[in-house]
Design an enzyme around this catalytic site. Sequence first.
Site, mmCIF file in Angstrom:
data_model
loop_
_atom_site.group_PDB
_atom_site.id
_atom_site.type_symbol
_atom_site.label_atom_id
_atom_site.label_comp_id
_atom_site.label_asym_id
_atom_site.label_seq_id
_atom_site.Cartn_x
_atom_site.Cartn_y
_atom_site.Cartn_z
ATOM 1 N N SER A 123 5.458 -4.066 -2.210
ATOM 2 C CA SER A 123 4.881 -2.857 -1.643
ATOM 3 C C SER A 123 3.395 -3.084 -1.430
ATOM 4 C CB SER A 123 5.079 -1.678 -2.604
ATOM 5 O OG SER A 123 4.160 -0.655 -2.282
ATOM 6 N N HIS B 251 7.556 -3.623 1.979
ATOM 7 C CA HIS B 251 7.791 -2.196 1.703
ATOM 8 C C HIS B 251 6.529 -1.398 2.036
ATOM 9 C CE1 HIS B 251 9.887 1.028 -0.520
ATOM 10 N NE2 HIS B 251 8.700 1.349 -1.021
ATOM 11 N N ASP C 247 4.755 2.169 1.968
ATOM 12 C CA ASP C 247 4.784 3.501 1.364
ATOM 13 C C ASP C 247 3.910 4.458 2.160
ATOM 14 O OD1 ASP C 247 6.424 3.208 -1.060
ATOM 15 O OD2 ASP C 247 4.889 1.770 -1.670
ATOM 16 N N MET D 100 2.527 8.040 2.656
ATOM 17 C CA MET D 100 2.337 9.272 1.863
ATOM 18 C C MET D 100 1.377 10.203 2.590
ATOM 19 S SD MET D 100 1.798 7.713 -1.951
ATOM 20 C CE MET D 100 2.744 6.319 -2.563
ATOM 21 N N HIS E 271 9.085 3.635 3.469
ATOM 22 C CA HIS E 271 9.498 4.621 2.467
ATOM 23 C C HIS E 271 8.639 5.849 2.711
ATOM 24 C CE1 HIS E 271 9.336 5.689 -2.144
ATOM 25 N NE2 HIS E 271 9.883 6.651 -1.426
ATOM 26 N N MET F 241 7.168 9.273 2.037
ATOM 27 C CA MET F 241 6.898 10.327 1.063
ATOM 28 C C MET F 241 6.061 11.380 1.767
ATOM 29 S SD MET F 241 6.291 7.718 -2.084
ATOM 30 C CE MET F 241 6.167 6.343 -0.955
ATOM 31 N N MET G 32 14.381 5.915 -7.189
ATOM 32 C CA MET G 32 13.006 5.888 -7.702
ATOM 33 C C MET G 32 13.064 5.754 -9.223
ATOM 34 S SD MET G 32 10.888 5.965 -5.222
ATOM 35 C CE MET G 32 9.404 6.009 -6.236
ATOM 36 N N PHE H 141 2.368 7.110 -6.763
ATOM 37 C CA PHE H 141 1.355 6.157 -7.208
ATOM 38 C C PHE H 141 1.993 4.860 -7.687
ATOM 39 C CE2 PHE H 141 -0.450 10.335 -7.535
ATOM 40 C CZ PHE H 141 -1.716 10.168 -6.978
ATOM 41 N N ASP I 177 12.680 1.195 -7.047
ATOM 42 C CA ASP I 177 11.249 1.223 -6.722
ATOM 43 C C ASP I 177 10.467 1.938 -7.819
ATOM 44 O OD1 ASP I 177 8.766 1.394 -5.494
ATOM 45 O OD2 ASP I 177 9.431 2.685 -3.846
ATOM 46 N N GLY I 178 9.563 1.189 -8.454
ATOM 47 C CA GLY I 178 8.649 1.806 -9.409
ATOM 48 C C GLY I 178 8.655 1.155 -10.782
ATOM 49 N N GLY J 71 5.219 -3.453 -6.583
ATOM 50 C CA GLY J 71 3.845 -3.257 -6.144
ATOM 51 C C GLY J 71 2.879 -4.020 -7.018
ATOM 52 N N SER J 72 2.394 -3.368 -8.081
ATOM 53 C CA SER J 72 1.327 -3.968 -8.901
ATOM 54 C C SER J 72 1.655 -5.345 -9.456
ATOM 55 C CB SER J 72 0.940 -3.059 -10.060
ATOM 56 O OG SER J 72 1.677 -1.900 -10.093
HETATM 57 C C1 DX5 Z 1 5.490 4.752 -5.523
HETATM 58 C C2 DX5 Z 1 5.872 3.809 -4.445
HETATM 59 C C3 DX5 Z 1 6.156 2.432 -4.881
HETATM 60 C C4 DX5 Z 1 4.993 1.730 -5.541
HETATM 61 C C5 DX5 Z 1 5.517 0.796 -6.562
HETATM 62 O O1 DX5 Z 1 5.568 6.044 -5.060
HETATM 63 O O2 DX5 Z 1 7.037 4.261 -3.782
HETATM 64 O O3 DX5 Z 1 6.671 1.649 -3.810
HETATM 65 O O4 DX5 Z 1 4.205 1.024 -4.637
HETATM 66 O O5 DX5 Z 1 4.454 0.271 -7.254
HETATM 67 P P1 DX5 Z 1 4.610 -0.336 -8.706
HETATM 68 O O6 DX5 Z 1 5.515 -1.519 -8.579
HETATM 69 O O7 DX5 Z 1 3.238 -0.653 -9.092
HETATM 70 O O8 DX5 Z 1 5.244 0.741 -9.555
HETATM 71 ZN ZN ZN Z 2 8.034 2.923 -2.313
#
Ligand code: DX5
Ligand code: ZN
Length: 221
Positions: free
Chosen positions: A8, A33, A35, A37, A66, A68, A139, A145, A177-178, A199-200
């Site tokens: 992501s 991916h 995101d 928002m 994705h 949001m 999720m 976040f 995801d998450g 993501g991170s």
């Molecule tokens: C959160 C996002 C995720 C996010 C995941 O709302 O949908 O895709 O980037 O990040 P990590 O892996 O850091 O939880």
């Molecule tokens: Zn996502």
Amino acid sequence: MTVVLSPSILAADFSCLADDVKRLEQSGIKDLHLDVMDGHFVSNITFGIDLIKHLRPKTKMNFDAHLMVTNPDALLDGLKEAGVNSVAVHVEACKHLYHTVETINKLGMQGGVVLNPSTNFESLKYMAEDNIIKKVLVMSVEPGFGGQAYLPMSTKKIKDLANWKDENNYNFIIQVDGGINLNNIQTVVDAGATDIVIGSSIFKHRELEKNVADFRKLLNL
Ligand code: DX5
Ligand code: ZN
């Protein structure tokens, strides 16, 4: 079933996004991916169609959006034009979910649905019967976040969803995801997820190549 890693870009350095995207592609990543928002469905704001459009010529990777946002329908034509390959919409955001997912498919993208941690999957039964859901995204944190901790309940939910899918011969992909990291990725894969958003943990210390390699090694990919 092969496991797909979907980084992501939420965790990327947006001041050098194109470079980060290229580094991921050179590491063998095939799916990105995105995101989106809007500050309403979730309190955070990320990016929209224009940024995706500018990223499109920089890579051949699949673009997996994705959404949001409170009004996903308003974005679908633009996402198609921007070169997005798959779009997942939140069950909680769509007034007419069947129609929205069907529209995504009709536009030539892969339609997916996203479930917040507290949302059940059983209401998807009739849509799944019509085979219009190409992906179910579970999720494993509340959306909004990056960098949050994996919610332990997600493992059982993925298992239940995978069993339900098998019992009924549905063929959607299960994505999670998450909060995914090197310590829990095997658990979600064992539970039945085949597409893993990270993501991170992919952007950690900005060591993208090493982090991708660590996940690959762990999963024997
Ligand atoms: C959160 C996002 C995720 C996010 C995941 O709302 O949908 O895709 O980037 O990040 P990590 O892996 O850091 O939880
Ligand atoms: Zn996502």
